[in-house]
Write a protein that holds these residues in place. Sequence first.
Motif, PDB file in Angstrom:
ATOM      1  N   MET A 164     -12.051   8.488  -3.883  1.00 32.99           N
ATOM      2  CA  MET A 164     -11.913   8.708  -2.450  1.00 32.99           C
ATOM      3  C   MET A 164     -12.589  10.000  -1.979  1.00 32.99           C
ATOM      4  O   MET A 164     -13.027  10.098  -0.836  1.00 32.99           O
ATOM      5  CB  MET A 164     -10.437   8.733  -2.055  1.00 32.99           C
ATOM      6  N   ALA A 181       0.667   5.392  -0.099  1.00 36.28           N
ATOM      7  CA  ALA A 181      -0.147   6.610  -0.008  1.00 36.28           C
ATOM      8  C   ALA A 181       0.721   7.778  -0.445  1.00 36.28           C
ATOM      9  O   ALA A 181       1.716   8.098   0.219  1.00 36.28           O
ATOM     10  CB  ALA A 181      -0.652   6.803   1.414  1.00 36.28           C
ATOM     11  N   TYR A 218      -7.706   7.813   3.586  1.00 36.67           N
ATOM     12  CA  TYR A 218      -7.997   9.041   2.856  1.00 36.67           C
ATOM     13  C   TYR A 218      -8.770  10.014   3.739  1.00 36.67           C
ATOM     14  O   TYR A 218      -8.512  11.228   3.726  1.00 36.67           O
ATOM     15  CB  TYR A 218      -8.776   8.775   1.563  1.00 36.67           C
ATOM     16  N   SER A 221      -8.167   1.747   3.025  1.00 33.41           N
ATOM     17  CA  SER A 221      -7.876   2.822   2.066  1.00 33.41           C
ATOM     18  C   SER A 221      -8.825   3.997   2.272  1.00 33.41           C
ATOM     19  O   SER A 221      -8.407   5.165   2.254  1.00 33.41           O
ATOM     20  CB  SER A 221      -7.998   2.295   0.633  1.00 33.41           C
ATOM     21  N   GLU A 222     -10.092   3.683   2.472  1.00 35.52           N
ATOM     22  CA  GLU A 222     -11.078   4.743   2.683  1.00 35.52           C
ATOM     23  C   GLU A 222     -10.800   5.481   3.989  1.00 35.52           C
ATOM     24  O   GLU A 222     -10.855   6.712   4.050  1.00 35.52           O
ATOM     25  CB  GLU A 222     -12.484   4.137   2.701  1.00 35.52           C
ATOM     26  N   VAL A 279       0.854  -1.189   0.000  1.00 34.54           N
ATOM     27  CA  VAL A 279       0.000   0.000   0.000  1.00 34.54           C
ATOM     28  C   VAL A 279       0.887   1.236   0.000  1.00 34.54           C
ATOM     29  O   VAL A 279       1.732   1.401   0.887  1.00 34.54           O
ATOM     30  CB  VAL A 279      -0.934   0.019   1.224  1.00 34.54           C
ATOM     31  N   TYR A 311      -7.941   9.197  -5.224  1.00 36.49           N
ATOM     32  CA  TYR A 311      -8.451   7.869  -5.576  1.00 36.49           C
ATOM     33  C   TYR A 311      -7.611   6.775  -4.940  1.00 36.49           C
ATOM     34  O   TYR A 311      -6.496   7.007  -4.453  1.00 36.49           O
ATOM     35  CB  TYR A 311      -8.443   7.680  -7.096  1.00 36.49           C
ATOM     36  N   THR A 312      -8.187   5.575  -4.947  1.00 41.79           N
ATOM     37  CA  THR A 312      -7.428   4.367  -4.637  1.00 41.79           C
ATOM     38  C   THR A 312      -7.400   3.506  -5.886  1.00 41.79           C
ATOM     39  O   THR A 312      -8.457   3.191  -6.450  1.00 41.79           O
ATOM     40  CB  THR A 312      -8.063   3.566  -3.488  1.00 41.79           C
ATOM     41  N   VAL A 345      -2.717   0.094  -4.324  1.00 46.58           N
ATOM     42  CA  VAL A 345      -2.702  -1.200  -3.633  1.00 46.58           C
ATOM     43  C   VAL A 345      -2.322  -2.280  -4.640  1.00 46.58           C
ATOM     44  O   VAL A 345      -2.935  -2.399  -5.702  1.00 46.58           O
ATOM     45  CB  VAL A 345      -4.084  -1.525  -3.028  1.00 46.58           C
ATOM     46  N   LYS A 384      -3.413  10.075  -3.255  1.00 44.65           N
ATOM     47  CA  LYS A 384      -3.769   8.913  -4.067  1.00 44.65           C
ATOM     48  C   LYS A 384      -3.135   7.686  -3.425  1.00 44.65           C
ATOM     49  O   LYS A 384      -2.038   7.753  -2.872  1.00 44.65           O
ATOM     50  CB  LYS A 384      -3.321   9.087  -5.519  1.00 44.65           C
ATOM     51  N   ILE A 385      -3.854   6.585  -3.480  1.00 41.37           N
ATOM     52  CA  ILE A 385      -3.420   5.361  -2.821  1.00 41.37           C
ATOM     53  C   ILE A 385      -3.337   4.246  -3.859  1.00 41.37           C
ATOM     54  O   ILE A 385      -4.257   4.074  -4.676  1.00 41.37           O
ATOM     55  CB  ILE A 385      -4.406   4.963  -1.707  1.00 41.37           C
TER      56      ILE A 385
END
Length: 376
Positions: free
Chosen positions: A199, A16, A85, A81-82, A14, A159-160, A118, A115-116
Amino acid sequence: MAPQDSGIQTAFFVIADISGYTKFMAETPIEHAKGILEALFGELVPAIRAPLEVSGLQGDAVFAYAFESDVLTKQFILDFSEQLYCVFARAKEKMILNTSCPCDACANLDELELKIVVHHGECVIQDTGGRQELAGQDVITAFRLLKNLVKENTGLTAYTLISCKALKAMDIVDYFDEKEFFTEDIEHIGEVEYVVRDMRAAWERRRHTERTFVEPGDDLLLEEWMVPLPVSPEVAFTIMTRPDLRAEWIGADKVDMLNTNKGKIEPGTLYHCYHGDDLFPFEILDWNPGEYVTGRYNMPMGMRMLETIELNEMGDGTMVKLRYTKITSSKLMGKLMAGMVNKKVRGIIEPDKENRVSKMTALSKKMAMASEVAAA
């Protein structure tokens, strides 16, 4: 939890990344820009908790990982992730509201976004100057995915991005629609398929959703339960919410799930808890994974009872605080029956407290031991 050997490991990666970082640093007074970015990272890094571990800060990005064996629920990465953010967005919003500084750094703060990325794959742990770092082709792929065409294709800046390798590892490919998938040719890597989640939309949903939470000072059915468990808040949250594990500690014969979002548990999901011939519907109203979950028991005649399970990190473990409200109803017959039903429900739950606490503790010890074995 980092394994002791140096063999190949399978993990989720992950990253970020604060976008707009370079422009922000170049165009604003360095002393203010530096302070703002340090404050944002100061919020992001502590929010990355077990089973994820921070591998390091790389310029404008935080790199974290979780070994696959430590990820207990398939939707963990989506929820995390949510959450991450929202931590960023809340911190940024607070800075904007609380500053009257006219400098360019403070004026341009809103241009920073998160932005993330994964990804999932194999890696090895190597010592670099006495520090453990992750290496491998899939680690490189995760970082290469930061340079993408998401903004051009979707217009999104917050966003992710989740690679299909990660989706398959989590078994949540079916959660997304075909239109949400994109394929991109990444230099030196080849074609990579991924999905993108907005996100900013997730933040707006959370921001305008009223929190449902049973406080210690509310009109409680029973005294607050306080249960120390030898696992992280994330593992404790899994014990409290995963249907098979919840069934075990509440003593239900089984727990069925209804109203899931393509298998994803979230507010609105309904658990049907079966105790012999009796059915107890329990609806998730509000939750913040790793922190709390509030649900409502729906009963005849409009009667309802709220349950909040709060999780507080305590050393290497978690203090679980469980609170039930008294039963209430908006209907006349329900109001007339509430006193008698409160007495009946109290007579079911209170004598079973020791049994439930014992089962929670046994589950947490079992999961802690399994994690230690997997990491050995």
